[in-house]
Motif scaffolding. Structure first.
Motif, PDB file in Angstrom:
ATOM      1  N   SER A  84       1.740  -0.566   4.601  1.00 26.67           N
ATOM      2  CA  SER A  84       1.292   0.624   4.234  1.00 26.67           C
ATOM      3  C   SER A  84       2.413   1.489   4.559  1.00 26.67           C
ATOM      4  O   SER A  84       3.000   1.542   5.745  1.00 26.67           O
ATOM      5  CB  SER A  84      -0.030   0.993   5.125  1.00 26.67           C
ATOM      6  OG  SER A  84      -0.353   2.372   4.979  1.00 26.67           O
ATOM      7  N   THR A  85       2.650   2.493   3.799  1.00 30.32           N
ATOM      8  CA  THR A  85       3.857   3.459   3.975  1.00 30.32           C
ATOM      9  C   THR A  85       3.587   4.443   5.115  1.00 30.32           C
ATOM     10  O   THR A  85       4.534   5.213   5.502  1.00 30.32           O
ATOM     11  CB  THR A  85       4.064   4.263   2.602  1.00 30.32           C
ATOM     12  OG1 THR A  85       2.848   4.982   2.024  1.00 30.32           O
ATOM     13  CG2 THR A  85       4.526   3.346   1.537  1.00 30.32           C
ATOM     14  N   THR A  86       2.151   4.657   5.298  1.00 25.69           N
ATOM     15  CA  THR A  86       1.801   5.681   6.464  1.00 25.69           C
ATOM     16  C   THR A  86       1.503   4.911   7.850  1.00 25.69           C
ATOM     17  O   THR A  86       1.235   5.542   8.534  1.00 25.69           O
ATOM     18  CB  THR A  86       0.927   6.576   5.791  1.00 25.69           C
ATOM     19  OG1 THR A  86      -0.467   5.514   5.753  1.00 25.69           O
ATOM     20  CG2 THR A  86       0.949   6.990   4.581  1.00 25.69           C
ATOM     21  N   GLY A  87       1.588   3.543   7.813  1.00 25.05           N
ATOM     22  CA  GLY A  87       1.264   2.772   9.152  1.00 25.05           C
ATOM     23  C   GLY A  87      -0.339   2.545   9.281  1.00 25.05           C
ATOM     24  O   GLY A  87      -0.826   2.276  10.174  1.00 25.05           O
ATOM     25  N   ALA A  88      -0.903   2.842   8.046  1.00 31.09           N
ATOM     26  CA  ALA A  88      -2.422   2.604   7.984  1.00 31.09           C
ATOM     27  C   ALA A  88      -2.740   1.108   8.542  1.00 31.09           C
ATOM     28  O   ALA A  88      -2.191   0.066   7.993  1.00 31.09           O
ATOM     29  CB  ALA A  88      -3.174   3.002   6.683  1.00 31.09           C
ATOM     30  N   ASP A 132       0.908  -1.021  -0.140  1.00 33.57           N
ATOM     31  CA  ASP A 132      -0.112   0.092   0.081  1.00 33.57           C
ATOM     32  C   ASP A 132       0.840   1.388  -0.024  1.00 33.57           C
ATOM     33  O   ASP A 132       1.564   1.683   0.936  1.00 33.57           O
ATOM     34  CB  ASP A 132      -0.956  -0.010   1.045  1.00 33.57           C
ATOM     35  CG  ASP A 132      -1.677   1.265   1.336  1.00 33.57           C
ATOM     36  OD1 ASP A 132      -1.806   2.066   0.526  1.00 33.57           O
ATOM     37  OD2 ASP A 132      -1.992   1.724   2.584  1.00 33.57           O
ATOM     38  N   GLU A 133       0.852   2.049  -1.102  1.00 34.96           N
ATOM     39  CA  GLU A 133       1.743   2.931  -1.265  1.00 34.96           C
ATOM     40  C   GLU A 133       0.786   4.527  -0.770  1.00 34.96           C
ATOM     41  O   GLU A 133       1.640   5.358  -0.150  1.00 34.96           O
ATOM     42  CB  GLU A 133       2.030   3.283  -2.683  1.00 34.96           C
ATOM     43  CG  GLU A 133       3.153   4.483  -2.819  1.00 34.96           C
ATOM     44  CD  GLU A 133       4.637   4.192  -2.382  1.00 34.96           C
ATOM     45  OE1 GLU A 133       5.418   5.061  -2.356  1.00 34.96           O
ATOM     46  OE2 GLU A 133       4.839   2.813  -1.903  1.00 34.96           O
ATOM     47  N   ASN A 134      -0.276   4.651  -0.952  1.00 35.38           N
ATOM     48  CA  ASN A 134      -1.101   5.809  -0.711  1.00 35.38           C
ATOM     49  C   ASN A 134      -1.539   5.640   0.571  1.00 35.38           C
ATOM     50  O   ASN A 134      -2.244   6.797   1.227  1.00 35.38           O
ATOM     51  CB  ASN A 134      -1.892   6.105  -1.772  1.00 35.38           C
ATOM     52  CG  ASN A 134      -3.494   4.946  -1.432  1.00 35.38           C
ATOM     53  OD1 ASN A 134      -3.172   4.150  -0.725  1.00 35.38           O
ATOM     54  ND2 ASN A 134      -4.281   5.278  -2.589  1.00 35.38           N
ATOM     55  N   GLY A 135      -1.505   4.899   1.235  1.00 34.86           N
ATOM     56  CA  GLY A 135      -1.820   4.880   3.046  1.00 34.86           C
ATOM     57  C   GLY A 135      -3.204   4.661   3.234  1.00 34.86           C
ATOM     58  O   GLY A 135      -3.637   4.976   4.468  1.00 34.86           O
ATOM     59  N   ASP A 136      -3.856   4.046   2.493  1.00 36.79           N
ATOM     60  CA  ASP A 136      -5.038   3.774   2.767  1.00 36.79           C
ATOM     61  C   ASP A 136      -5.595   2.319   3.312  1.00 36.79           C
ATOM     62  O   ASP A 136      -6.581   2.050   3.572  1.00 36.79           O
ATOM     63  CB  ASP A 136      -6.312   3.998   1.493  1.00 36.79           C
ATOM     64  CG  ASP A 136      -6.044   3.255   0.409  1.00 36.79           C
ATOM     65  OD1 ASP A 136      -5.213   2.345   0.307  1.00 36.79           O
ATOM     66  OD2 ASP A 136      -6.785   3.361  -0.504  1.00 36.79           O
ATOM     67  N   GLY A 137      -4.430   1.512   3.515  1.00 36.85           N
ATOM     68  CA  GLY A 137      -4.675   0.099   4.245  1.00 36.85           C
ATOM     69  C   GLY A 137      -5.143  -0.953   3.188  1.00 36.85           C
ATOM     70  O   GLY A 137      -5.138  -1.861   3.409  1.00 36.85           O
ATOM     71  N   PRO A 179       3.890  -8.767   4.968  1.00 34.07           N
ATOM     72  CA  PRO A 179       4.735  -8.022   5.981  1.00 34.07           C
ATOM     73  C   PRO A 179       6.099  -7.970   5.351  1.00 34.07           C
ATOM     74  O   PRO A 179       6.630  -8.700   4.763  1.00 34.07           O
ATOM     75  CB  PRO A 179       4.676  -9.103   7.117  1.00 34.07           C
ATOM     76  CG  PRO A 179       4.691 -10.418   6.629  1.00 34.07           C
ATOM     77  CD  PRO A 179       3.866 -10.243   5.354  1.00 34.07           C
ATOM     78  N   TRP A 180       6.412  -6.482   5.473  1.00 25.07           N
ATOM     79  CA  TRP A 180       7.666  -6.215   4.775  1.00 25.07           C
ATOM     80  C   TRP A 180       8.715  -5.913   5.442  1.00 25.07           C
ATOM     81  O   TRP A 180       9.861  -6.191   5.511  1.00 25.07           O
ATOM     82  CB  TRP A 180       7.341  -5.126   3.720  1.00 25.07           C
ATOM     83  CG  TRP A 180       6.685  -5.340   2.618  1.00 25.07           C
ATOM     84  CD1 TRP A 180       5.319  -5.236   2.460  1.00 25.07           C
ATOM     85  CD2 TRP A 180       6.831  -6.190   1.285  1.00 25.07           C
ATOM     86  NE1 TRP A 180       4.550  -5.706   1.127  1.00 25.07           N
ATOM     87  CE2 TRP A 180       5.840  -6.271   0.521  1.00 25.07           C
ATOM     88  CE3 TRP A 180       8.132  -6.524   0.971  1.00 25.07           C
ATOM     89  CZ2 TRP A 180       5.796  -6.863  -0.840  1.00 25.07           C
ATOM     90  CZ3 TRP A 180       8.219  -7.058  -0.497  1.00 25.07           C
ATOM     91  CH2 TRP A 180       7.140  -7.234  -1.133  1.00 25.07           C
ATOM     92  N   THR A 181       8.619  -4.827   6.541  1.00 22.08           N
ATOM     93  CA  THR A 181       9.650  -4.599   7.413  1.00 22.08           C
ATOM     94  C   THR A 181       9.022  -4.341   8.935  1.00 22.08           C
ATOM     95  O   THR A 181       7.958  -4.297   9.176  1.00 22.08           O
ATOM     96  CB  THR A 181      10.260  -3.131   7.197  1.00 22.08           C
ATOM     97  OG1 THR A 181       9.283  -2.317   7.166  1.00 22.08           O
ATOM     98  CG2 THR A 181      10.565  -3.292   5.483  1.00 22.08           C
ATOM     99  N   GLY A 182       9.914  -4.262   9.861  1.00 26.29           N
ATOM    100  CA  GLY A 182       9.501  -3.666  11.229  1.00 26.29           C
ATOM    101  C   GLY A 182       9.084  -4.907  11.881  1.00 26.29           C
ATOM    102  O   GLY A 182       8.777  -6.007  11.648  1.00 26.29           O
ATOM    103  N   ASP A 183       8.420  -4.437  13.280  1.00 24.95           N
ATOM    104  CA  ASP A 183       8.254  -5.502  14.469  1.00 24.95           C
ATOM    105  C   ASP A 183       6.654  -5.438  14.628  1.00 24.95           C
ATOM    106  O   ASP A 183       6.385  -6.279  15.683  1.00 24.95           O
ATOM    107  CB  ASP A 183       9.109  -5.220  15.660  1.00 24.95           C
ATOM    108  CG  ASP A 183      10.528  -5.405  15.681  1.00 24.95           C
ATOM    109  OD1 ASP A 183      10.778  -6.325  14.517  1.00 24.95           O
ATOM    110  OD2 ASP A 183      11.331  -4.750  16.069  1.00 24.95           O
TER     111      ASP A 183
END
Length: 543
Positions: free
Chosen positions: A431-435, A24-29, A420-424
């Motif tokens: 989502s690039t915005t954390g949506a 998700d690039e635009n951050g809408d989930g 899942p791409w990155t992070g914990d």
């Protein structure tokens, strides 16, 4: 593109993108084209030859996009037609071909044609594009026949004027009438539209279901069946001979392009019937559901592999192999079950799965699949070792089966959870915005991200990359040469060209490996004495 051969599809490894759940690039989930474009280098580095994108057309999403309202545009949640064109260009620049889904058995009930049919009324040319019938009984209040729909309930819905329309799937998916010349001409135009934009081929949804018996006779069955029963001839809506004229016309269109376009069929058919779809003037390849659904047992697998290769060789077509897709329980979970029935997520929930065992066996199955001659499909996330999410909260479920079964069958959402791409913590870079993703991700997927896989030299991702690299560069894995070798019970050993061996141990005991061969790649380490452990596959090369 690096490979310009007209026959690239005979051995291609194709990566399935369920776009709503990829990135998700635009951050809408919700996954989108921009997210896919941002990950094309990941796919190129993985080593696949092409991507297949599930429906990205405008749709009310009553069935995950398989209810199409416009076949020549992009759903606004995914992007624009210009973005789609950019994606095709960028994929080609990276050596990746692009295959789209086409849904020709039915449209959405929001499609302009169906809206026109409802407005025009009985007997109109607009209704002839679909399958409308009068009901049975004195007042026509009974459905025209006894067919059952794939997602539960009857396969007929009544309109306000009293007629009924056919939908083999959800009521929001009215079936088209493929005896209508206007329907045939429309889809030929749709094919040309996307081919002219550079698309390299299509996966054909429900390829075995487009032709219907005009008499629409009763089936006499108590529930929906995905294919004709053994010994049942002349099924009224599955695998009818009339389908082949349609595909011959499609093949003629594809062959008119300089870099020939290709088709892959989703065709659930009885043994011996699949080759009919792959005759030289019809489709190119077809999904191998027998292989996907086969328990991980040596004798059963050998039988399926033999039949697949030999049956399709009669028409000069290659076999294709697949372990998971957007309609089936992820194979890490299937292979971890204590029982042997390998089915789909409609039926097998509630059976516990040993994830450690399932992962070990999935790794072995992957090396088996990628060593076989022909093509192969990878469903997004299997290269990360993802498992089926079987405890999604009920309020999150969106598969139409959940509602149509009165909340008794959870459906296919568990294999469609965003990657899942990155992070914990969720959304793990999806989502690039954390949506919040459209389906919730398990907390423990922090160990399954692409980032975590990349950091572990023994991970599933590294296994896939190594296997795909060797598949491209090892002469023994090229071509279609294949020969079984004798091996102990519960095992499979076969030779590809130029001294390349694949050995699969599905027994409960370690087995010795042939002399004068050295390991190229193993699904897990060999024993210290060089024996092949249970639930393990190794690729070997003659010294």
């Amino acid at each position: 593109m690096s490979n310009t051969s007209d026959s690239w599809w005979r051995s291609a490894v194709i990566y399935q993108v369920y776009i709503r759940s990829f990135a998700d690039e635009n951050g809408d989930g919700i996954g989108d084209i921009a997210g896919l474009r941002s990950r094309l280098h990941y796919l190129a580095y993985l080593g696949v030859d092409a991507i297949w994108i599930n429906p990205w057309y405008p749709s009310p999403l009553a069935d995950g996009g398989y209810d199409v309202s416009d076949y020549r545009d992009i759903h606004p949640a995914y992007g624009t037609l210009d973005e789609a064109k950019q994606l095709i260009t960028e994929a080609h620049d990276l050596g990746l071909r692009v295959i789209l889904d086409i849904v020709p058995n039915h449209t959405s009930d929001h499609h302009l044609w169906f809206q026109q049919a409802l407005a025009a009324g009985p007997g109109s040319p607009e209704r002839e594009r679909y399958i409308f019938r009068e009901g049975r009984g004195e007042d026509g209040s009974l459905p025209p026949n006894d067919w059952h729909a794939a997602f539960g309930g009857p396969t007929w819905t009544r309109t306000p004027d009293g007629q009924w329309y056919l939908h083999l799937f959800a009521p929001e998916q009215p079936d088209l009438n493929w005896d209508n010349p206007e329907v045939r001409a429309e889809f030929e135009s749709i094919l040309r539209f996307w081919f002219d934009l550079g698309v390299d081929g299509f996966r054909i949804d429900v390829a075995h279901g487009m032709a219907k018996d005009p008499a629409l006779p009763d089936l006499g069955l108590s529930e929906f069946s995905v294919l004709a029963r053994e010994g049942q001839e002349n099924h009224p809506h599955w695998d009818r001979d009339g389908i082949h004229d349609i595909f011959r016309s499609w093949r003629a269109i594809a062959d008119n392009y300089p870099d020939r376009r290709v088709f892959v069929a989703e065709a659930h058919v009885r043994p011996g019937r699949l080759a009919d779809y792959l005759r030289p003037d019809e489709l190119h390849t077809a999904f191998n559901f027998d292989f996907l659904k086969c328990p991980l047992e040596a004798d059963r697998l050998r039988e399926v592999i033999d039949h697949s290769i030999t049956d399709l060789a009669t028409v000069g077509a290659p076999a294709t192999w697949v372990l998971s897709n957007h309609d089936e329980t992820r194979h890490v979970t299937r292979y971890g079950r204590a029982y042997t029935g390998v089915t789909n997520p409609m039926r097998d929930q509630g059976h516990p799965s040993d994830r450690t065992l399932g992962t070990r066996r999935a790794r072995a199955a992957t090396l088996l699949m990628l060593a076989l001659p022909g093509g192969a499909y990878i469903y997004q996330g299997e290269e990360l070792g993802l498992y089926e999410v079987e405890d999604l909260p009920e309020e999150a479920l969106q598969d139409p089966t959940w509602e149509r079964s009165d909340h008794t069958i959870r459906g296919r959402d568990g294999c469609r959870v965003p990657l899942p791409w990155t992070g914990d913590t969720p959304p793990f870079g999806f989502s690039t915005t954390g949506a919040t993703p459209w389906l919730p991700q398990p907390e423990d997927w922090k160990s399954y991200t692409a980032e975590a896989n990349q950091a572990d030299p023994t991970s599933m991702l590294q296994l896939y990359r190594s296997a795909l690299r060797l598949r491209r560069t090892t002469p023994g894995l090229a071509g279609e040469e294949f020969r079984w070798l004798d091996s102990p019970d519960g095992t499979l050993v076969f030779e590809r060209g130029n001294g390349l061996l694949c050995a699969v141990n599905l027994s409960d005991q370690p087995i010795p490996l042939p002399d004068a061969y050295r390991p190229l790649l193993t699904s897990r380490p060999l024993h210290n004495d060089g024996l092949l452990p249970p639930d393990t596959t190794v690729w070997l090369h003659r010294d």
